[in-house]
Design a protein around this motif. Structure first.
Motif, short mmCIF file in Angstrom:
data_model
loop_
_atom_site.label_atom_id
_atom_site.label_comp_id
_atom_site.label_asym_id
_atom_site.label_seq_id
_atom_site.Cartn_x
_atom_site.Cartn_y
_atom_site.Cartn_z
N ARG A 150 101.03 -105.88 -7.31
CA ARG A 150 100.34 -105.85 -8.61
C ARG A 150 100.45 -107.17 -9.37
N ASP A 156 94.63 -104.28 -7.87
CA ASP A 156 94.60 -103.26 -8.93
C ASP A 156 95.49 -102.09 -8.52
N THR A 157 95.71 -101.21 -9.47
CA THR A 157 96.63 -100.08 -9.25
C THR A 157 96.17 -99.19 -8.11
N ALA A 168 98.38 -93.24 -7.67
CA ALA A 168 98.25 -94.29 -8.68
C ALA A 168 99.31 -94.10 -9.77
N LYS A 172 102.17 -96.82 -10.93
CA LYS A 172 102.36 -97.26 -12.32
C LYS A 172 103.81 -97.10 -12.75
N HIS A 176 106.32 -100.17 -13.69
CA HIS A 176 107.00 -100.23 -15.00
C HIS A 176 108.51 -100.38 -14.82
#
Length: 195
Positions: A150, A156-157, A168, A172, A176
């Motif tokens: 990423r 992209d995710t 997805a 994420k 994080h």
């Protein structure tokens, strides 16, 4: 765009000069991504060789929906990820060891400080890059890979999730947590340089 079409036509025709151009043009970028994912030069070269072999065998099915270099880049990432999956896993530390810690009231135990750069920025940049690379290398593989795909490879995710075989949402969350862990690892260094 015309040169891209000529290259694709040459590759589909089995032209050795087209394949040689492709290796020269896209090889360094592909080697770079395989090195970042595998963290071993020999494994990276093996993955690159696998990627070029797969590309050569499947060029007839490539429809040109993206640039040849983009298609090849994805093949290189897949080759590196497959090598990671088959490689014997080394013991890894838990991501929890890298994350910030919080008090019962939700505040940081060790509050992150703002990062500022001094006037010696140019001289420090190379050292900082190495520090960041070393910190990324310490992350558990699942978190390291999503961060690389990423934030470094700028996928992209959805594509990152597809390549890693996760949802997805999971991508994420891992991204994080990887960013948090990286920040926590780097914070002591930046506190010292701010003094």
């Amino acid at each position: 765009m015309e040169r891209e079409r000529e290259l694709l036509d040459g590759l589909k025709a089995g032209g050795p000069s087209a394949f040689e151009e492709l290796v020269r043009r896209d090889g360094p970028r592909m080697l770079s991504v395989t090195r970042r994912l595998l963290r071993n030069a020999e494994d990276a070269r093996d993955a690159l060789q696998d990627a070029f072999l797969r590309a050569f065998k499947s060029i007839g099915r490539f429809e040109g929906g993206s640039k040849v270099g983009t298609w090849l880049h994805r093949i290189a990432i897949n080759a590196a990820l497959m090598k990671l999956r088959t490689r014997r896993r080394r013991p890894e530390r838990s991501i929890e060891e890298f994350l910030p810690t919080y008090l019962d009231d939700g505040h940081h135990v060790d509050r992150p400080q703002p990062w500022t750069e001094s006037g010696e920025t140019g001289a420090i940049r190379a050292e900082t890059r190495q520090l960041v690379r070393d910190s990324i290398d310490q992350l558990p593989e699942d978190y390291r890979n999503v961060l690389i795909l990423r934030d470094i490879e700028e996928l992209d995710t959805a594509e990152t999730a597809r390549l890693l075989g996760i949802s997805a949402g999971a991508a994420k969350v891992r991204l994080h947590r990887a960013r948090q862990a990286l920040r926590t690892q780097l914070d002591p260094h930046y506190r010292e340089s701010a003094r």
